[in-house]
Design a protein around this motif. Structure first.
Motif, PDB file in Angstrom:
ATOM      1  N   LEU A  30      43.123  43.385  30.951  1.00 11.73           N
ATOM      2  CA  LEU A  30      43.464  43.894  32.284  1.00 11.73           C
ATOM      3  C   LEU A  30      42.254  44.441  33.028  1.00 11.73           C
ATOM      4  O   LEU A  30      42.310  44.623  34.236  1.00 11.73           O
ATOM      5  N   LYS A  31      41.168  44.669  32.331  1.00  9.63           N
ATOM      6  CA  LYS A  31      39.964  45.193  32.984  1.00  9.63           C
ATOM      7  C   LYS A  31      39.332  44.103  33.842  1.00  9.63           C
ATOM      8  O   LYS A  31      39.193  42.962  33.424  1.00  9.63           O
ATOM      9  N   PRO A  32      38.929  44.449  35.080  1.00  8.30           N
ATOM     10  CA  PRO A  32      38.353  43.446  35.993  1.00  8.30           C
ATOM     11  C   PRO A  32      37.060  42.829  35.463  1.00  8.30           C
ATOM     12  O   PRO A  32      36.830  41.634  35.625  1.00  8.30           O
ATOM     13  N   GLU A  33      36.201  43.619  34.806  1.00  6.14           N
ATOM     14  CA  GLU A  33      34.943  43.065  34.312  1.00  6.14           C
ATOM     15  C   GLU A  33      35.186  42.069  33.182  1.00  6.14           C
ATOM     16  O   GLU A  33      34.467  41.073  33.064  1.00  6.14           O
ATOM     17  N   VAL A  34      36.228  42.301  32.383  1.00  4.96           N
ATOM     18  CA  VAL A  34      36.570  41.356  31.319  1.00  4.96           C
ATOM     19  C   VAL A  34      37.116  40.071  31.929  1.00  4.96           C
ATOM     20  O   VAL A  34      36.770  38.961  31.501  1.00  4.96           O
ATOM     21  N   GLN A  35      37.942  40.203  32.959  1.00  5.54           N
ATOM     22  CA  GLN A  35      38.489  39.020  33.621  1.00  5.54           C
ATOM     23  C   GLN A  35      37.380  38.211  34.281  1.00  5.54           C
ATOM     24  O   GLN A  35      37.369  36.977  34.215  1.00  5.54           O
ATOM     25  N   LYS A  36      36.421  38.903  34.896  1.00  2.00           N
ATOM     26  CA  LYS A  36      35.297  38.215  35.519  1.00  2.00           C
ATOM     27  C   LYS A  36      34.474  37.473  34.461  1.00  2.00           C
ATOM     28  O   LYS A  36      34.088  36.316  34.654  1.00  2.00           O
ATOM     29  N   SER A  37      34.224  38.135  33.338  1.00  2.00           N
ATOM     30  CA  SER A  37      33.458  37.506  32.264  1.00  2.00           C
ATOM     31  C   SER A  37      34.183  36.287  31.713  1.00  2.00           C
ATOM     32  O   SER A  37      33.568  35.253  31.441  1.00  2.00           O
ATOM     33  N   LEU A  38      35.493  36.392  31.541  1.00  2.00           N
ATOM     34  CA  LEU A  38      36.275  35.259  31.048  1.00  2.00           C
ATOM     35  C   LEU A  38      36.237  34.092  32.032  1.00  2.00           C
ATOM     36  O   LEU A  38      36.143  32.930  31.636  1.00  2.00           O
ATOM     37  N   THR A  39      36.291  34.397  33.320  1.00  2.00           N
ATOM     38  CA  THR A  39      36.226  33.347  34.339  1.00  2.00           C
ATOM     39  C   THR A  39      34.887  32.627  34.272  1.00  2.00           C
ATOM     40  O   THR A  39      34.824  31.392  34.300  1.00  2.00           O
ATOM     41  N   GLU A  40      33.792  33.386  34.156  1.00  2.00           N
ATOM     42  CA  GLU A  40      32.460  32.781  34.041  1.00  2.00           C
ATOM     43  C   GLU A  40      32.346  31.946  32.777  1.00  2.00           C
ATOM     44  O   GLU A  40      31.766  30.864  32.789  1.00  2.00           O
ATOM     45  N   LEU A  41      32.919  32.464  31.704  1.00  2.27           N
ATOM     46  CA  LEU A  41      32.885  31.737  30.438  1.00  2.27           C
ATOM     47  C   LEU A  41      33.618  30.410  30.545  1.00  2.27           C
ATOM     48  O   LEU A  41      33.113  29.373  30.102  1.00  2.27           O
TER      49      LEU A  41
END
Length: 146
Positions: A30-41
């Protein structure tokens, strides 16, 4: 019956840990930085797959080379053939320098003008002087080119 009661709390404890672990993972997602990292990945997965493929090929090649005794022995032999003459020449030069040092320390005579003139007739001295003269000329030419 006591065995059943001890097993039951243990399984409940494991289930509770699993639920806590799943909640921790969900909280992280749910953390935005984790979601951003997953999107980049996810966006870079093709590049990552290509890199992994290349690294796997490089690893396989390294393993093949590391386990090829014939290649290792050939490389070792070639290196020894290259280094051995250099080592022998260096040992010869070092031995000559030690011997020359011993001779210079054992002689107490003074080298005068006539001694120098006599030395100038020696072919080794002439060869060394020609080399020194040519070397200094080359160095002067290179310095003038700058």
């Amino acid at each position: 019956m006591s065995e059943t009661s001890t097993q039951q709390p243990a399984s409940v404890e494991v289930a509770a840990k699993n639920v806590r672990g799943e909640l921790d993972v969900l909280d992280q997602l749910l953390k935005p930085e984790v979601q951003k990292s997953l999107t980049e990945l996810v966006e870079n997965l093709p590049k990552l797959a290509e890199m992994v493929t290349l690294m796997t090929k490089a690893y396989d090649l390294a393993q093949t080379v590391a386990n090829d005794r014939v290649l290792i022995d050939d490389l070792k032999g070639g290196l020894e053939e290259f280094v051995k003459p250099i080592g022998e020449k260096a040992k010869g030069i070092a031995a000559a320098a030690v011997e020359a040092s011993d001779r210079a320390h054992s002689e107490s005579t003074t080298v005068g003008l006539f001694g120098i003139l006599k030395m100038l007739k020696d072919p080794q001295v002439q060869s060394t002087l020609r080399f020194a003269q040519a070397f200094l000329a080359v160095m002067a030419e290179r310095q003038n080119q700058r």
